[in-house]
Enzyme design. Sequence first.
Site, short mmCIF file in Angstrom:
data_model
loop_
_atom_site.label_atom_id
_atom_site.label_comp_id
_atom_site.label_asym_id
_atom_site.label_seq_id
_atom_site.Cartn_x
_atom_site.Cartn_y
_atom_site.Cartn_z
N HIS A 294 0.85 -1.19 0.00
CA HIS A 294 0.00 0.00 0.00
C HIS A 294 0.88 1.24 0.00
O HIS A 294 1.71 1.42 0.90
CB HIS A 294 -0.90 0.01 1.24
CG HIS A 294 -2.00 -1.00 1.19
ND1 HIS A 294 -2.36 -1.77 2.28
CD2 HIS A 294 -2.84 -1.36 0.19
CE1 HIS A 294 -3.36 -2.56 1.95
NE2 HIS A 294 -3.68 -2.33 0.69
N PHE A 469 3.72 0.32 5.06
CA PHE A 469 4.29 -0.80 5.82
C PHE A 469 3.53 -2.11 5.64
O PHE A 469 3.44 -2.91 6.57
CB PHE A 469 4.40 -0.46 7.32
CG PHE A 469 4.75 0.98 7.59
CD1 PHE A 469 5.92 1.53 7.09
CD2 PHE A 469 3.92 1.79 8.33
CE1 PHE A 469 6.26 2.85 7.32
CE2 PHE A 469 4.24 3.13 8.57
CZ PHE A 469 5.42 3.65 8.06
N HIS A 470 3.04 -2.37 4.41
CA HIS A 470 2.28 -3.59 4.18
C HIS A 470 2.84 -4.44 3.03
O HIS A 470 2.05 -4.99 2.25
CB HIS A 470 0.82 -3.25 3.87
CG HIS A 470 0.14 -2.48 4.95
ND1 HIS A 470 -0.98 -1.70 4.72
CD2 HIS A 470 0.40 -2.38 6.27
CE1 HIS A 470 -1.36 -1.14 5.85
NE2 HIS A 470 -0.55 -1.53 6.80
N PRO A 471 4.16 -4.59 2.86
CA PRO A 471 4.65 -5.45 1.78
C PRO A 471 4.15 -6.88 1.96
O PRO A 471 4.19 -7.43 3.05
CB PRO A 471 6.17 -5.35 1.89
CG PRO A 471 6.43 -4.89 3.29
CD PRO A 471 5.27 -4.03 3.65
#
Length: 544
Positions: A294, A469-471
């Site tokens: 994101h 921070f959503h890999p």
Amino acid sequence: MSQTVDYIVVGAGSAGCVLANRLSENGRHAVCLLEAGPPDRYPWIHIPIGYGKTMFHKTVNWGFYTDPDPNMLDRRIYWPRGRTLGGCSAINGLIYVRGQRQDYDHWAALGNPGWGWDECLPYFRKLENNDLGEGPTHGTAGPLNATSIDSRHPLVDAFIEAGQRLGVPYREDFNTGEQEGAGYYQLTTRKGWRCSTAVAYLRPARGRPNLRIETDAHATAILFEGRRAIGVRYMQGGRSCTVLARREVLLCAGALQSPQLLQLSGVGPAPLLQSLGVQVVHALPGVGENLQDHLQVRLIYEVSKPITTNDQLRTLSGKARMGLEWLLFRKGPLAIGINQGAMFCRALPDESATPDTQFHFSTLSADMAGGNVHPFSGCTYSVCQLRPESRGSVRIRSTDPFEPPSMQPNYLSTELDQRSAVAAVKFARSVAQAEPMRGLMKREFRPGDAVRSDDEILHFCRQYGATIFHPSGTARMGPARDALAVVDARLRVHGVAGLRVVDCSIMPTLVSGNTNVPVVMVAERAADFILEDARREVPVGAAA
């Protein structure tokens, strides 16, 4: 405990702590949990607003950077990742969000039976202790707290009301499977403290004689006999150590380091491995591909009244009041963290049947998440596209397990993602200009009034956009017929035995929102899969 156990869990993060607890709780299985970082003793981990202190901490945060991204003006984007017990759940923004019903139904439609919303919902209920109470979509007996924000803030209230003026309804609960609305987030906190998975799951299990926890233990290779995973090699205190698994090795190192360890161990795209001299155990082209994240675009406004967290943090008296409020009552900004205001809306309403954009509204402002606050009263409208089309990759650069892999997100590489980013910025500006927010906004600090056209807004997104921070997605779940699938619907790595991946890597597509709670759900499901299989199978080395 001997050097041979039933299960080795690599990574004590959002998923690993769950598995360590669930696999050891019946007392029948010996479990070894390996964590590359230290114990979670750094005090700011446990105070919710400490997110700002851990964002750049060199001990408890890996502090990765992406490769230069040509879609982001060749910028290298900072990617923090947790490096301590609890992993990212120990350093994240504490947001308690599951995603939309449609996210999980889509996973199932891609060929992953059992992963629809109705099948996942019992595990969401199992994991949580939700202060909204027991109900069809919520549980109260789980280890992980979901806590409502009970102290209202005038800026957040104005943000919610402005959303309603624009047709976004008020919503108290974003975790029923339906998201559209504006309100306050729930947080993973417990009585004013952070409730990481290390606190929720690992702390109650630490005294079990069948659970061994090794910190500062950096996994360097999965060991194979033929195509069966039989153990893990790791470095600890300058020594190379080995632990063997009678049953399974479980990778919970996250969307960046799980594929890295697979590739280092000979499981991955054969051309890449051969180019670096890695012996191929099993050619699996999808390992490290399908990376998605994101992208966060942050609009910053100066506020006309001194009611922001910036104002409290700028003076010693303000900081003292915040500290006393937390010390005496476990309340106030220190107990909440950074983001309070939630909004899930459709920035492209003619194209999206469900919310396509998420807001994190914050009563403070800084040049970047976790940075020093501005010297004025400020607030932040952070927007992100929920279902990006852009795909990147994670690939090892060498055979050195301590060298970070190449990380290329390819943000804003599709036309839809570009239009979504522009539309989200425009919608955020509409919120800021709707009453009662309009009367509280003194000026738009960033991007500023000079940025008006779609091309100028898109350039702003490329110049200032960053990870939220959503890999995810780099060991994606899918059937064997899917050429880029890495794990099956029970999270077993295709083509090898005794090896699963249990973390954000397995998501075929991103969920609509923050990823921490979905990963806990995935780990709860995986624990059941593993224990079910254990009842049917004979461990390696045991008599038939």
